[in-house]
Design a protein around this motif. Structure first.
Motif, PDB file in Angstrom:
ATOM      1  N   ALA A   1       0.821  -1.223   0.000  1.00 42.62           N
ATOM      2  CA  ALA A   1       0.000   0.000   0.000  1.00 42.62           C
ATOM      3  C   ALA A   1       0.846   1.261   0.000  1.00 42.62           C
ATOM      4  O   ALA A   1       0.431   2.306   0.514  1.00 42.62           O
ATOM      5  CB  ALA A   1      -0.957   0.007   1.192  1.00 42.62           C
TER       6      ALA A   1
ATOM      7  N   VAL B   1      -5.280   0.053  -2.358  1.00 45.62           N
ATOM      8  CA  VAL B   1      -6.231  -0.087  -1.251  1.00 45.62           C
ATOM      9  C   VAL B   1      -6.989   1.204  -0.987  1.00 45.62           C
ATOM     10  O   VAL B   1      -8.026   1.201  -0.337  1.00 45.62           O
ATOM     11  CB  VAL B   1      -5.533  -0.562   0.038  1.00 45.62           C
ATOM     12  N   ASN B   2      -6.459   2.325  -1.491  1.00 45.02           N
ATOM     13  CA  ASN B   2      -7.101   3.612  -1.259  1.00 45.02           C
ATOM     14  C   ASN B   2      -6.710   4.540  -2.397  1.00 45.02           C
ATOM     15  O   ASN B   2      -5.535   4.855  -2.550  1.00 45.02           O
ATOM     16  CB  ASN B   2      -6.660   4.202   0.078  1.00 45.02           C
TER      17      ASN B   2
ATOM     18  N   ALA C   1      -3.804   5.190   4.294  1.00 46.01           N
ATOM     19  CA  ALA C   1      -3.638   4.098   3.342  1.00 46.01           C
ATOM     20  C   ALA C   1      -3.639   2.746   4.025  1.00 46.01           C
ATOM     21  O   ALA C   1      -3.731   1.727   3.369  1.00 46.01           O
ATOM     22  CB  ALA C   1      -2.321   4.270   2.564  1.00 46.01           C
TER      23      ALA C   1
ATOM     24  N   SER D   1      -5.344  -0.214   6.579  1.00 48.38           N
ATOM     25  CA  SER D   1      -6.677  -0.779   6.515  1.00 48.38           C
ATOM     26  C   SER D   1      -7.777   0.066   7.134  1.00 48.38           C
ATOM     27  O   SER D   1      -8.899   0.018   6.670  1.00 48.38           O
ATOM     28  CB  SER D   1      -6.667  -2.182   7.122  1.00 48.38           C
TER      29      SER D   1
ATOM     30  N   THR E   1      -9.129   1.946   4.132  1.00 51.46           N
ATOM     31  CA  THR E   1      -9.196   1.373   2.803  1.00 51.46           C
ATOM     32  C   THR E   1     -10.594   1.505   2.226  1.00 51.46           C
ATOM     33  O   THR E   1     -11.592   1.612   2.949  1.00 51.46           O
ATOM     34  CB  THR E   1      -8.806  -0.116   2.810  1.00 51.46           C
TER      35      THR E   1
END
Length: 349
Positions: free
Chosen positions: A100, A125-126, A200, A202, A205
């Protein structure tokens, strides 16, 4: 002498261009024609001259696949399918882990622009932290996963609908106090969807935000008040993290009717924490996951989870990448893969 494309074409009764299309895997070739060409390739023991081919068409015959965390069982299944299905197209696959980090994404995009790979499948993830939004002109690129964007082609599932369906399933079992494991960090006292943001990692996300939104929608439509005390966040979506936060939660809160974990790996951690606390699943509480990894059916008890056709997911990503490699100016497309709830013993089935 080394057999040539013309030799293969003559034996198969097709044009050299058709042989090239079969070897490159970029243009669709009818299955019966492909079978004849592949038979001729095998009979002549044809080996493509990669160096010459690269000089002629600017292609390396390699694509790259970049995932955030290769330790996850879900990632292993995706890697396996990408390698298998890419091989059928005559492509090699370079596997990368981004962790990430935008810097790693920039490096991979640079490789693709320099023609070290022909295209890239990326799982950010983002989106706000991804190099996709700030790296300038993009090479042939397809996104897989949960970010919401319309810049490049993408394959995804409907995370909101899937989380809503799983929460509905738990509600149908009579659950009202449903804990969600993997939610974003939310300022206490706020319950609106607008605060579902983050970094960034979890907690911020796209998957955590979308699955939380679906979970909340199902509660609201059932008339069940949203209780932020039932939304459990953790910094990394791994089993050890889930085991830790669920174990801590059990010491500080009343046992919920169910735990909806936003991945199967987190569900395995939750099951471990519940077992350690002497709590019987599903007699005392229910547990559900998301992704239907191979191990989920062998957990104790077998895990209820969200499933989708992983092979169709990867095939769609490779199809979209082939489109981008053949025509970089083609408009981006999004392919949505259907999902379903797989009911197993962890929710009483």
């Amino acid at each position: 002498m080394r057999p040539t494309v013309k030799d293969v074409a003559k034996l198969a009764g097709v044009s050299p261009k058709t042989v090239s299309n079969v070897i490159n895997g970029v243009v669709f070739v009818r299955p019966e024609t492909r079978a004849r060409v592949e038979s001729a390739l095998a009979e002549l023991d044809y080996v493509p001259n990669m160096s010459a081919r690269g000089l002629r068409n600017g292609r390396s015959g390699m694509i790259a696949l970049a995932l955030p965390d290769l330790l996850r069982p879900y990632s292993a299944e995706i890697v396996h399918l990408v390698v298998e299905l890419a091989h059928e197209r005559g492509w090699g696959v370079q596997i990368e882990q981004t962790a990430a980090e935008p810097k790693r994404e920039f490096e991979l995009l640079s490789k693709a622009r320099a023609y070290l790979v022909d295209g890239l499948i990326l799982n950010p993830v983002n989106l706000s932290d991804s190099a996709v939004t700030s790296a300038g002109p993009l090479p042939p690129l397809v996104l897989i996963g949960d970010v919401d964007q319309d810049v490049v082609s993408q394959v995804a599932i409907d995370n909101v609908a899937a989380a809503r369906d799983m929460t509905r399933h738990l509600l149908a079992q009579g659950c009202r106090r449903i804990a969600a494991v993997g939610t974003p960090e939310i300022p206490r006292g706020s319950s609106g969807a607008g605060v579902l943001g983050g970094s960034a990692e979890s907690p911020g996300t796209a998957a955590s935000r979308l699955r939380t939104a679906g979970y909340r929608e199902a509660l609201e439509e059932a008339g069940v008040p949203i209780d932020e005390a039932l939304e459990i966040s953790l910094d990394r979506w791994r089993p050890e993290g889930a085991a830790t936060v669920v174990g801590k939660y059990l010491t500080e809160h009343e046992l919920p009717d169910a735990f909806f974990c936003f991945t199967d790996t987190m569900a395995s951690g939750a099951l471990s924490a519940l077992w350690s606390a002497g709590i019987d699943v599903p007699r005392q509480t229910l547990v559900a996951g998301f992704d239907n990894i191979l191990e989920s059916q062998f957990m104790i008890p077998p895990l209820t989870t969200i499933d989708f056709d992983r092979r169709a997911f990867v095939a769609a990503a490779l199809d979209l990448l082939a489109e981008r490699m053949a025509d970089k100016s083609a408009p981006p497309r999004r392919v949505m893969i259907p999902h379903r709830v797989i009911e197993r013993a962890s929710t009483g089935h």
